[in-house]
Write a protein that holds these residues in place. Structure first.
Motif, PDB file in Angstrom:
ATOM      1  N   ILE A 133       0.715  -1.295  -0.048  1.00 48.15           N
ATOM      2  CA  ILE A 133      -0.104  -0.007  -0.172  1.00 48.15           C
ATOM      3  C   ILE A 133       0.810   1.270   0.092  1.00 48.15           C
ATOM      4  O   ILE A 133       0.663   2.208  -0.778  1.00 48.15           O
ATOM      5  CB  ILE A 133      -0.973   0.175   1.082  1.00 48.15           C
ATOM      6  N   LEU A 134       1.914   1.318   0.895  1.00 46.79           N
ATOM      7  CA  LEU A 134       2.785   2.525   0.984  1.00 46.79           C
ATOM      8  C   LEU A 134       3.562   2.732  -0.294  1.00 46.79           C
ATOM      9  O   LEU A 134       3.675   3.869  -0.679  1.00 46.79           O
ATOM     10  CB  LEU A 134       3.703   2.214   2.063  1.00 46.79           C
ATOM     11  N   PHE A 135       3.730   1.414  -0.945  1.00 50.03           N
ATOM     12  CA  PHE A 135       4.738   1.630  -2.215  1.00 50.03           C
ATOM     13  C   PHE A 135       3.853   2.103  -3.416  1.00 50.03           C
ATOM     14  O   PHE A 135       4.166   2.831  -4.061  1.00 50.03           O
ATOM     15  CB  PHE A 135       5.108   0.125  -2.756  1.00 50.03           C
ATOM     16  N   ILE A 153       1.268   4.269  -2.919  1.00 46.97           N
ATOM     17  CA  ILE A 153       1.106   5.644  -2.794  1.00 46.97           C
ATOM     18  C   ILE A 153       2.487   6.547  -3.362  1.00 46.97           C
ATOM     19  O   ILE A 153       2.471   7.594  -3.768  1.00 46.97           O
ATOM     20  CB  ILE A 153       0.910   5.801  -1.294  1.00 46.97           C
ATOM     21  N   VAL A 154       3.552   6.043  -2.930  1.00 47.01           N
ATOM     22  CA  VAL A 154       4.834   6.411  -3.226  1.00 47.01           C
ATOM     23  C   VAL A 154       5.027   6.780  -4.712  1.00 47.01           C
ATOM     24  O   VAL A 154       5.559   7.755  -5.128  1.00 47.01           O
ATOM     25  CB  VAL A 154       6.044   5.794  -2.609  1.00 47.01           C
ATOM     26  N   LEU A 155       4.634   5.627  -5.303  1.00 41.06           N
ATOM     27  CA  LEU A 155       4.912   5.607  -6.894  1.00 41.06           C
ATOM     28  C   LEU A 155       3.931   6.660  -7.370  1.00 41.06           C
ATOM     29  O   LEU A 155       4.155   7.333  -8.322  1.00 41.06           O
ATOM     30  CB  LEU A 155       4.466   4.050  -7.494  1.00 41.06           C
ATOM     31  N   ALA A 156       2.666   6.772  -6.823  1.00 34.23           N
ATOM     32  CA  ALA A 156       1.901   7.913  -7.390  1.00 34.23           C
ATOM     33  C   ALA A 156       2.208   9.239  -7.019  1.00 34.23           C
ATOM     34  O   ALA A 156       1.971  10.057  -7.957  1.00 34.23           O
ATOM     35  CB  ALA A 156       0.309   7.519  -6.652  1.00 34.23           C
ATOM     36  N   LEU A 157       3.124   9.439  -6.063  1.00 37.77           N
ATOM     37  CA  LEU A 157       3.582  10.602  -5.481  1.00 37.77           C
ATOM     38  C   LEU A 157       4.824  11.094  -6.455  1.00 37.77           C
ATOM     39  O   LEU A 157       5.049  12.407  -6.414  1.00 37.77           O
ATOM     40  CB  LEU A 157       3.908  10.685  -4.082  1.00 37.77           C
ATOM     41  N   TRP A 158       5.303  10.298  -7.257  1.00 43.91           N
ATOM     42  CA  TRP A 158       6.512  10.740  -8.399  1.00 43.91           C
ATOM     43  C   TRP A 158       5.766  11.633  -9.317  1.00 43.91           C
ATOM     44  O   TRP A 158       6.480  12.368 -10.015  1.00 43.91           O
ATOM     45  CB  TRP A 158       6.821   9.666  -8.969  1.00 43.91           C
ATOM     46  N   THR A 159       4.402  11.943  -9.218  1.00 47.42           N
ATOM     47  CA  THR A 159       4.184  12.622 -10.602  1.00 47.42           C
ATOM     48  C   THR A 159       4.080  14.096  -9.746  1.00 47.42           C
ATOM     49  O   THR A 159       3.842  15.162 -10.583  1.00 47.42           O
ATOM     50  CB  THR A 159       2.194  12.605 -10.530  1.00 47.42           C
ATOM     51  N   ASP A 163       4.516  10.602 -20.671  1.00 43.81           N
ATOM     52  CA  ASP A 163       5.358  11.460 -19.907  1.00 43.81           C
ATOM     53  C   ASP A 163       5.740  10.537 -18.767  1.00 43.81           C
ATOM     54  O   ASP A 163       5.243   9.855 -18.223  1.00 43.81           O
ATOM     55  CB  ASP A 163       4.617  12.669 -19.297  1.00 43.81           C
ATOM     56  N   TRP A 164       7.089  10.740 -18.361  1.00 47.34           N
ATOM     57  CA  TRP A 164       7.582   9.834 -17.433  1.00 47.34           C
ATOM     58  C   TRP A 164       6.734   9.882 -15.959  1.00 47.34           C
ATOM     59  O   TRP A 164       7.046   8.864 -15.429  1.00 47.34           O
ATOM     60  CB  TRP A 164       9.223  10.320 -17.044  1.00 47.34           C
ATOM     61  N   ARG A 165       6.223  11.034 -15.653  1.00 47.79           N
ATOM     62  CA  ARG A 165       5.447  11.218 -14.508  1.00 47.79           C
ATOM     63  C   ARG A 165       4.116  10.163 -14.714  1.00 47.79           C
ATOM     64  O   ARG A 165       3.675   9.415 -13.620  1.00 47.79           O
ATOM     65  CB  ARG A 165       5.154  12.604 -14.383  1.00 47.79           C
ATOM     66  N   GLN A 166       3.697  10.230 -15.909  1.00 47.26           N
ATOM     67  CA  GLN A 166       2.369   9.243 -16.074  1.00 47.26           C
ATOM     68  C   GLN A 166       2.701   8.016 -15.941  1.00 47.26           C
ATOM     69  O   GLN A 166       1.952   6.964 -15.390  1.00 47.26           O
ATOM     70  CB  GLN A 166       1.739   9.283 -17.515  1.00 47.26           C
ATOM     71  N   VAL A 167       3.911   7.740 -16.410  1.00 49.51           N
ATOM     72  CA  VAL A 167       4.383   6.160 -16.290  1.00 49.51           C
ATOM     73  C   VAL A 167       4.491   5.737 -14.856  1.00 49.51           C
ATOM     74  O   VAL A 167       4.112   4.328 -14.490  1.00 49.51           O
ATOM     75  CB  VAL A 167       5.854   5.938 -16.793  1.00 49.51           C
ATOM     76  N   TRP A 168       5.046   6.840 -13.930  1.00 51.29           N
ATOM     77  CA  TRP A 168       4.955   6.271 -12.346  1.00 51.29           C
ATOM     78  C   TRP A 168       3.645   6.225 -11.833  1.00 51.29           C
ATOM     79  O   TRP A 168       3.471   5.181 -10.973  1.00 51.29           O
ATOM     80  CB  TRP A 168       5.827   7.505 -11.547  1.00 51.29           C
ATOM     81  N   LEU A 169       2.660   6.843 -12.558  1.00 52.41           N
ATOM     82  CA  LEU A 169       1.189   6.659 -12.198  1.00 52.41           C
ATOM     83  C   LEU A 169       0.641   5.452 -12.599  1.00 52.41           C
ATOM     84  O   LEU A 169      -0.128   4.831 -11.761  1.00 52.41           O
ATOM     85  CB  LEU A 169       0.514   7.921 -12.624  1.00 52.41           C
ATOM     86  N   ILE A 170       0.875   4.876 -13.777  1.00 49.13           N
ATOM     87  CA  ILE A 170       0.421   3.656 -14.056  1.00 49.13           C
ATOM     88  C   ILE A 170       1.184   2.478 -13.368  1.00 49.13           C
ATOM     89  O   ILE A 170       0.446   1.615 -13.162  1.00 49.13           O
ATOM     90  CB  ILE A 170       1.126   3.352 -15.733  1.00 49.13           C
ATOM     91  N   ALA A 182       1.835   2.983 -10.120  1.00 49.98           N
ATOM     92  CA  ALA A 182       1.047   2.692  -9.002  1.00 49.98           C
ATOM     93  C   ALA A 182      -0.214   2.407  -8.928  1.00 49.98           C
ATOM     94  O   ALA A 182      -0.619   1.667  -8.155  1.00 49.98           O
ATOM     95  CB  ALA A 182       0.999   4.268  -8.475  1.00 49.98           C
ATOM     96  N   GLY A 183      -1.018   2.379 -10.273  1.00 46.48           N
ATOM     97  CA  GLY A 183      -2.194   1.784 -10.217  1.00 46.48           C
ATOM     98  C   GLY A 183      -2.176   0.280 -10.231  1.00 46.48           C
ATOM     99  O   GLY A 183      -2.877  -0.569  -9.628  1.00 46.48           O
ATOM    100  N   ILE A 184      -1.199  -0.177 -10.952  1.00 49.27           N
ATOM    101  CA  ILE A 184      -0.881  -1.835 -10.975  1.00 49.27           C
ATOM    102  C   ILE A 184      -0.501  -2.431  -9.711  1.00 49.27           C
ATOM    103  O   ILE A 184      -1.112  -3.238  -9.328  1.00 49.27           O
ATOM    104  CB  ILE A 184       0.202  -2.008 -11.966  1.00 49.27           C
ATOM    105  N   MET A 185       0.134  -1.579  -8.958  1.00 51.75           N
ATOM    106  CA  MET A 185       0.570  -2.179  -7.570  1.00 51.75           C
ATOM    107  C   MET A 185      -0.703  -2.008  -6.650  1.00 51.75           C
ATOM    108  O   MET A 185      -1.012  -3.062  -6.013  1.00 51.75           O
ATOM    109  CB  MET A 185       1.492  -0.833  -6.858  1.00 51.75           C
ATOM    110  N   ALA A 186      -1.547  -0.958  -6.700  1.00 52.94           N
ATOM    111  CA  ALA A 186      -2.665  -0.806  -5.955  1.00 52.94           C
ATOM    112  C   ALA A 186      -3.902  -1.967  -6.171  1.00 52.94           C
ATOM    113  O   ALA A 186      -4.319  -2.619  -5.364  1.00 52.94           O
ATOM    114  CB  ALA A 186      -3.382   0.799  -6.118  1.00 52.94           C
ATOM    115  N   VAL A 187      -3.972  -2.147  -7.529  1.00 56.77           N
ATOM    116  CA  VAL A 187      -5.117  -2.967  -8.028  1.00 56.77           C
ATOM    117  C   VAL A 187      -4.763  -4.466  -7.945  1.00 56.77           C
ATOM    118  O   VAL A 187      -5.496  -5.285  -7.677  1.00 56.77           O
ATOM    119  CB  VAL A 187      -5.448  -2.524  -9.360  1.00 56.77           C
ATOM    120  N   VAL A 188      -3.606  -4.665  -7.953  1.00 55.53           N
ATOM    121  CA  VAL A 188      -3.183  -5.997  -8.225  1.00 55.53           C
ATOM    122  C   VAL A 188      -2.383  -6.712  -6.965  1.00 55.53           C
ATOM    123  O   VAL A 188      -2.983  -7.719  -6.313  1.00 55.53           O
ATOM    124  CB  VAL A 188      -2.246  -6.458  -9.443  1.00 55.53           C
TER     125      VAL A 188
END
Length: 438
Positions: free
Chosen positions: A97-99, A101-107, A176-183, A185-191
């Motif tokens: 969960i924390l990971f 969140i952190v990946l999403a915050l790269w944006t 954009d590289w920030r969007q990649v971090w968000l993607i 993050a989504g995989i981490m949270a959903v899977v």
């Protein structure tokens, strides 16, 4: 009180028709794969974006990466103790969960300070904590075939890397590289988060089971092998060979193996993070570095299979010597492979180093010191390894800035590796001085 914390008899563990350790293994393998955003092979693909967007030079970004990794490493012994205290299921879920969140915050990263915080977070949670919890839980559920099972885990991780790198390169072209971090993050949270909570379980004893199990699936997937004789001879029959961290720290073999293991992450991370620059300094095109890395990941899968089989059959000191010998060969080749024919050999020796490391760590520490306190013991060792991976890129950066190449760093690595390589042949299993019972 503790009984109330156990899961009910209707839990998935008891309803699974085969040994539940294989379900744990599958979920933990996914957890190990999910560490990828915090690994050096991921960060290396973002380096040019960081340099361009934040107007920084390569050495500065490398130093920030190293500093962030070092800061992150300081928490891992504590994380290991928490894994022992609350169990792998809760620990892995919270870390995932924390990971996410952190990946999403790269944006939100907008400058060098944010970059440092980001490096610290992804290295601590991904490369450190999630990797530690994923491999630790597998070592809880398997004992006689621990090396084989962990090697299978590393095989899948290596095969995943070979495709993941290509996918990530394509994503960085399209988004954009920030969007990649968000993607990510989504995989981490959903899977990863739900799988960790729903499928992971702490240890077989919670369900009146023993490690390894006794069922058809277990027999098909691995052969029954004898426990390593030198480790068995060193076990304490009073407490089933379970050593605390403080006890392990007082044994010579612990420090010989720790010194030997830290050199792989130290110089391996330096080679991976500076791979494009290294190949260019030797007269090769940068694209050859990417192609070699892809070959290296596939070879690492083969190495993991072989090394896991060997770890269950040979003395751990000998296996460490093999790994360090491969590291010495890799670093010597990295100084001299201006001839393209040497590049495949370099990929093979490097794969031997990196493909064997995770299997060795996941197997040797519980084999030598037992399962009860392995979170604390492996947390301490992981701290040392992560510190090494923080120092390595800086050593390589300094070598290039001062001499124009990486030879100085590589020769230092060769000299350092020879010390534990020689000591590994004399490493003896840990033994306690015990009072004889009349």
């Amino acid at each position: 009180m503790l009984k109330s914390l156990h899961l009910p008899k209707t839990d998935l563990v008891r309803r699974t028709p085969f040994f539940y350790g294989w379900v744990v293994w599958a979920a933990a393998t996914l957890g190990l794969i999910a560490t990828s955003p915090g690994q050096s092979f991921t960060v290396s693909l973002f380096f040019d974006h960081f340099i361009a967007d934040f107007n920084l030079d390569r050495t500065t970004v490398s130093s920030m990466y190293g500093l962030g990794t070092f800061i992150a490493s300081l928490s891992l012994t504590w994380v290991g103790r928490q894994i022992d205290r609350v169990g792998n299921r809760r620990a892995s879920t919270v870390i995932a969960i924390l990971f996410a969140i952190v990946l999403a915050l790269w944006t939100t990263v907008m400058g060098p300070f944010g970059l440092l915080i980001g490096f610290t977070a992804i290295r601590g949670l991904g490369q450190g904590s999630l990797s530690l919890s994923s491999t630790t839980v597998v070592a809880q559920w398997f004992e006689r075939r621990r090396g084989q099972v962990l090697s299978l885990m590393m095989v899948i991780f290596s095969l995943f890397q070979s495709q993941y790198i290509l996918w990530l390169e394509d994503m960085l072209i399209r988004y954009d590289w920030r969007q990649v971090w968000l993607i990510l993050a989504g995989i981490m949270a959903v899977v990863v988060v739900p799988v960790s909570w729903l499928l992971l379980r702490n240890k077989p004893e919670d369900y009146d089971m023993q490690p390894d199990g006794d069922d058809l699936v277990d027999e098909i997937m691995t052969d029954v092998v004898e426990a390593m004789p030198d480790v068995a001879d060193g076990a304490d029959p009073v407490d089933d060979g379970n050593w605390t961290l403080s006890e392990a720290l007082r044994t010579p073999i612990f420090w010989i193996f720790t010194l030997g293991r830290v050199l792989g992450p130290t110089f391996g991370t330096g080679l991976i993070l500076h791979q494009v620059s290294l190949f260019q300094s030797l007269g090769h095109d940068g694209s050859l570095a990417t192609a070699t890395f892809s070959q290296f990941t596939l070879m690492s899968a083969v190495v993991a299979i072989v090394f896991g089989w060997l770890m269950d059959r040979f003395r751990p000191g000998l296996m460490l010597a093999v790994q360090l010998g491969a590291l010495v060969a890799t670093m010597l080749l990295a100084t001299a492979m201006s001839n393209p024919t040497l590049v495949p050999i370099y990929a093979i020796t490097f794969a031997m180093v990196m493909g064997s490391g995770g299997v060795f760590d996941g197997t040797v520490w519980p084999n030598l010191f037992g399962r009860r306190h392995q979170g604390a013991i492996r947390g301490f060792v992981t701290t040392i390894n992560v510190i090494g991976s923080a120092v390595g890129p800086v050593i390589f950066g300094l070598s290039y800035d001062l001499t124009g190449n990486y030879s100085a760093a590589l020769f230092v690595g060769v000299a350092l590796a020879l010390v534990p390589l020689l000591l590994s042949f004399f490493a003896k299993p840990p033994t306690r001085r015990k009072q004889k019972v009349a």
